[in-house]
Write an enzyme that holds these catalytic residues in place. Structure first.
Site, PDB file in Angstrom:
ATOM      1  N   GLN A 126       0.782  -1.216  -0.282  1.00 17.23           N
ATOM      2  CA  GLN A 126      -0.239  -0.101  -0.080  1.00 17.23           C
ATOM      3  C   GLN A 126       1.088   1.285   0.071  1.00 17.23           C
ATOM      4  O   GLN A 126       1.826   1.263   1.138  1.00 17.23           O
ATOM      5  CB  GLN A 126      -0.761  -0.165   0.983  1.00 17.23           C
ATOM      6  CG  GLN A 126      -1.864   0.941   1.402  1.00 17.23           C
ATOM      7  CD  GLN A 126      -2.975   1.286   2.040  1.00 17.23           C
ATOM      8  OE1 GLN A 126      -2.314   0.411   3.585  1.00 17.23           O
ATOM      9  NE2 GLN A 126      -3.522   2.009   2.701  1.00 17.23           N
ATOM     10  N   GLU A 244     -13.431  -1.609   6.079  1.00 13.93           N
ATOM     11  CA  GLU A 244     -13.063  -2.976   6.465  1.00 13.93           C
ATOM     12  C   GLU A 244     -13.429  -2.687   7.540  1.00 13.93           C
ATOM     13  O   GLU A 244     -13.554  -1.599   8.850  1.00 13.93           O
ATOM     14  CB  GLU A 244     -11.458  -2.538   6.526  1.00 13.93           C
ATOM     15  CG  GLU A 244     -10.404  -3.955   7.254  1.00 13.93           C
ATOM     16  CD  GLU A 244     -11.160  -5.397   6.857  1.00 13.93           C
ATOM     17  OE1 GLU A 244     -12.523  -5.215   6.210  1.00 13.93           O
ATOM     18  OE2 GLU A 244     -10.548  -6.115   7.449  1.00 13.93           O
ATOM     19  N   SER A 385      -4.562   6.851  13.456  1.00 13.33           N
ATOM     20  CA  SER A 385      -4.250   7.044  14.174  1.00 13.33           C
ATOM     21  C   SER A 385      -5.515   6.816  15.172  1.00 13.33           C
ATOM     22  O   SER A 385      -6.770   7.605  14.944  1.00 13.33           O
ATOM     23  CB  SER A 385      -2.860   8.000  15.351  1.00 13.33           C
ATOM     24  OG  SER A 385      -3.210   9.307  15.487  1.00 13.33           O
ATOM     25  N   ASN A 386      -5.244   6.566  16.673  1.00 16.14           N
ATOM     26  CA  ASN A 386      -7.153   6.543  17.665  1.00 16.14           C
ATOM     27  C   ASN A 386      -7.397   8.072  17.892  1.00 16.14           C
ATOM     28  O   ASN A 386      -8.645   8.521  17.606  1.00 16.14           O
ATOM     29  CB  ASN A 386      -6.721   6.025  18.805  1.00 16.14           C
ATOM     30  CG  ASN A 386      -6.580   4.394  18.386  1.00 16.14           C
ATOM     31  OD1 ASN A 386      -6.475   4.036  17.506  1.00 16.14           O
ATOM     32  ND2 ASN A 386      -6.471   3.331  19.599  1.00 16.14           N
ATOM     33  N   GLU A 387      -6.144   8.748  17.658  1.00 15.22           N
ATOM     34  CA  GLU A 387      -7.218  10.302  18.123  1.00 15.22           C
ATOM     35  C   GLU A 387      -7.479  10.986  16.381  1.00 15.22           C
ATOM     36  O   GLU A 387      -8.339  11.784  17.418  1.00 15.22           O
ATOM     37  CB  GLU A 387      -5.321  10.974  18.428  1.00 15.22           C
ATOM     38  CG  GLU A 387      -4.565  10.829  19.820  1.00 15.22           C
ATOM     39  CD  GLU A 387      -4.160   9.529  19.645  1.00 15.22           C
ATOM     40  OE1 GLU A 387      -3.385   8.860  18.922  1.00 15.22           O
ATOM     41  OE2 GLU A 387      -4.060   9.262  21.107  1.00 15.22           O
TER      42      GLU A 387
END
Lengths: 400, 382
Positions: A126, A244, A385-387
């Protein structure tokens, strides 16, 4: 409301388990159990076994070689692979570029690429992130300039997972520098053998080199390798990232690791008794299990909702949780495994793909523990990212 | 696997939510709380008319034949408005004991009273020093002819002051903490020898200290010396119901908080534009959805005959209620800032309710410890 699996679903689960037990090379199974990953040859061999059975890309539409399973069966299949554990199909192919090609690609692209993705004849990687474009992906600078029947691509991609194995790379490239940043991007399929491509490994803190820098210098890409329309690449990228949902939480992986924690915590002694008998340790494990059980139900709610309305490509509000919580749990399990190993996590052992050839100073099973913990710091960073995920929830779900 | 409600369940939910929307605004609740009973007798009648009291009972006993999912639906809706009426004490606990422990004759005698809304129940179980140990019972049950008389003191009896009937645990043999020798009795709240002192709780409900002095029990449920399995089964169902209530409390509290940070302006902008506050609001959202999931799991296991697997599920749900409820509740107050501190504004009441729910039938840490001690949630191949 009935939260039990149907008898048909349970029978299907048994069928998958039996298939795995019968067909997966025990050596590969053992490698995954103890080391968390299998090598390229293992994955290729396994993918071909799956594909020969019709399971190369289960979630694809039947016309492109999918199985026609409903989302619940797709979920059960993946969970069983993860729990067993067996190698999972290469995500860059079957989960990422495959659906983009069958949704937006030309007839020729579908015929050329899809069967080879299913069979892992082509290993895909990717090409999204760039040195200056991480969370702000749309700021990417790699340029593609039309020159007759080709695009000429110049730029640099980074964090390219397993580019060292790759035959092809799908890239986001800038085709219009005057447009708004999201509107000048195109989606190109590039043969890794094209002159002008150089892959350099990035050694990560766990000692591995699964990610790379990919330099593109005057790389000539035939225009037939453009997916969909020029300058619409951002839409395809968003589709890819939002597509996904059945696997992003990696419930089965965490279940497998919890089983491993139990197994090894019974072997490791602390103050004269197995660590698994230590109350504080058990509470920590139980707390992770509760989180995981809740997340499993959250995951199944999303899957059931998909099954009911058909996959619209629009994220369910609950699905935004899956990445955040799933990564937190994966990290918590790798950390707890570190605690199980205690001092035996300390010795460093260089990794290679074929297996170890140096004796390890400590219990054999301890070697991959620290690398796995270090490596799993990535799961709250990659794929948004989780943020960034929280920003998305704040905007899309909470309307802030 | 199916997460949908049946048509009947959807109807119940819509009807109840409509009723609560019309008649359970936060200002209404304040009035109900100030009433002598500490709740609204009118709302109680309205629930009965809707059939909510009859919901979990078999049709042959005048019920509607609902199950744990129906209870989940009702409790979540009640949680959303912080309903004060003793539905949990009467239908979930009292009704739970009758369904699981009463003989056919007892059912025929007692259930219609609950089902038509005329009888309110309370579960008199806690004793001083018992904390969360259900078997810590020192109240004594003595044989008296064909019946039983009870003597002892019960504490923190939820809605004990308004109850017509009390479900009382009392010891026929053994010592506090013994699993054997506990009986479950039904005592008329106005019987001779029963004295009650009611008081408000932190979250706006009511509780009572109740003492029994040779008070006559009208019924014993099941076998007098072997009541603990019944107690545990009913308390497990109650934990599932509380978990569902918590989902309602948390979702309403979260909605209130998000609405507030959209309109509250500081530094010239809505404070909801600040990323640090957005992320806290997202943390609350995640905690709420995780609670919803684990409450569904508890609901699914609520009437399981496998006491061990059932207990695992309840420990998990109640531990998550403790953890997630605290996270969501404290953030709700923090995001509201000063106004969150006031009694006048609703959010503090949600926070207080969640905080107090944590202490019912074992707090989060207690349940986590129990779950860990029994080998965790996934000790079988999950």
């Amino acid at each position: 409301m009935d939260l039990r699996f149907t008898p048909e679903e349970n029978a299907f689960r048994d069928e998958v388990r039996a298939f795995l037990a019968e067909n997966l090379d025990p050596a590969v199974h053992e490698k995954l159990k103890s080391r968390d990953y299998a090598g390229k040859a293992d994955l290729v061999a396994w993918t071909r076994i799956l594909n020969a059975h019709g399971w190369g890309a289960p979630h694809w539409p039947v016309e492109y070689g999918g199985t026609g399973w409903d989302p619940m069966r797709q979920y059960i299949f993946l969970e069983e692979l993860q729990k067993f554990p067996a190698p999972q199909p290469l995500a860059f192919g079957v989960n990422m570029v495959g659906p983009v090609i069958y949704t937006f690609g030309s007839k020729a692209q579908k015929e050329r690429f899809l069967p080879r993705i299913r069979n892992l004849d082509d290993w895909w990687c990717q090409g999204f992130s760039e040195p200056g474009s991480g969370s702000d992906l749309a700021s990417l600078k790699t340029r593609a300039v039309r020159d007759g029947d080709h695009y000429v691509v110049n730029g640099q991609k980074t964090w390219t997972t397993m580019a060292q194995h790759a035959d092809w790379i799908f890239c986001l490239v800038r085709t219009d520098i005057a447009a708004k940043k999201q509107e000048g991007i195109s989606f190109l399929l590039i043969d890794m053998k094209t002159p002008g491509i150089e892959v350099r490994p990035i050694v990560t803190m766990d000692g591995g080199a699964e990610v790379n820098e990919v330099f593109l210098t005057d790389v000539r890409v035939p225009v037939e390798n453009l997916v969909g329309e020029e300058n619409k690449g951002w839409d395809y990228a968003k589709f890819l990232l939002g597509n996904e949902r059945t696997n992003i939480a990696r419930i089965g992986v965490s279940k497998q690791r919890i089983a491993r924690i139990r197994e090894l915590a019974a072997l490791e002694f602390s103050d004269g008794r197995p660590l698994i008998e230590d109350e504080r340790f058990r509470e920590k494990l139980a707390a992770i299990e509760i989180d995981l059980k809740a997340l499993e139900l959250t995951q199944l709610r999303v899957v059931a909702a998909d099954a009911k309305r058909g996959n619209t490509g629009k994220p369910d509000p609950a699905s935004s949780i899956l990445k955040i919580k799933g990564s937190e749990i994966q990290q918590a399990t790798t950390h707890l495994l570190m605690e199980v190993m205690g001092p035996y996590a300390l010795p460093y052992q260089p990794q290679d793909e074929v297996g170890r050839n140096e004796p390890f100073d400590g219990p054999d099973y301890a070697a991959p523990t620290a690398p796995s913990y270090f490596n799993n710091r990535k799961v709250s960073i990659y794929g948004g990212s989780n943020e960034i995920q929280k920003n998305i929830i704040a905007k899309a779900v909470l309307g802030l | 696997m199916d997460f949908d409600l049946t048509e009947e369940q959807s109807l119940i939910k819509d009807q109840l939510d409509r009723l609560l929307k019309d008649r359970y605004a936060f200002e209404d609740r304040k009035k109900y709380m100030a009433a002598a009973e500490g709740f609204s007798p009118d709302m109680w009648s309205a629930y009965a008319e809707m059939g909510l009291m009859a919901l979990p009972f078999a049709e042959e006993h005048g019920g509607i034949g609902g199950g744990p999912v129906d209870t989940m639906i009702v409790m979540e809706s009640f949680g959303r408005v912080l309903a004060l009426e003793p539905y949990f004490a009467t239908v979930v606990l009292g009704g739970g004991f009758l369904r699981a422990g009463a003989s056919d004759e007892q059912k025929a005698e007692l259930i219609p009273g609950i089902a038509d809304g005329s009888a309110k129940y309370a579960f008199a179980q806690m004793e001083r020093g018992a904390r969360y140990d259900l078997a810590h019972v020192s109240t004594v049950a003595k044989r008296d002819g064909s019946g039983w008389t009870l003597s002892g003191a019960k504490s923190l009896v939820l809605h004990g002051d308004s109850a017509d009937k009390l479900i009382v645990t009392a010891r026929t043999a053994g010592k506090p903490g013994d699993e054997a020798g506990v009986g479950v009795f039904v005592v008329d709240a106005s019987a001779e020898g029963v004295s009650r002192r009611g008081y408000p709780t932190q979250d706006g409900l009511r509780a009572a200290e109740i003492s029994f002095e040779n008070a006559r029990a009208d019924h014993v449920l099941g076998e007098a010396g072997n009541g603990m399995p019944l107690v545990r089964a009913v308390v497990d169902q109650a934990v599932a119901a509380l978990s569902a209530e918590a989902v309602g409390v948390m979702s309403a509290m979260h909605a209130l908080t998000v609405d507030y940070i959209k309109v509250r302006k500081q530094f010239g902008v809505a404070i909801g534009q600040f990323q640090v506050l957005q992320h806290k609001a997202v943390d609350m959202f995640i905690a709420t959805e995780q609670m919803r999931s684990i409450a569904m799991f508890a609901t699914m296991m609520a009437d399981s005959d496998d006491a061990t697997e059932r207990a695992r599920a309840m420990h998990a749900a109640k531990a998550e209620l403790g953890r997630g409820g605290k996270l969501a509740g404290e953030n709700a107050i923090q995001l509201h800032g000063g106004v969150g501190m006031t009694a006048e504004y609703a959010v503090s009441h949600y926070f207080k309710r969640l905080t107090m729910m944590n202490t019912l039938f074992g707090d989060g840490d207690w349940h986590l410890r129990k779950l860990a001690a029994m080998g965790g949630l996934f000790d079988k191949a999950a």
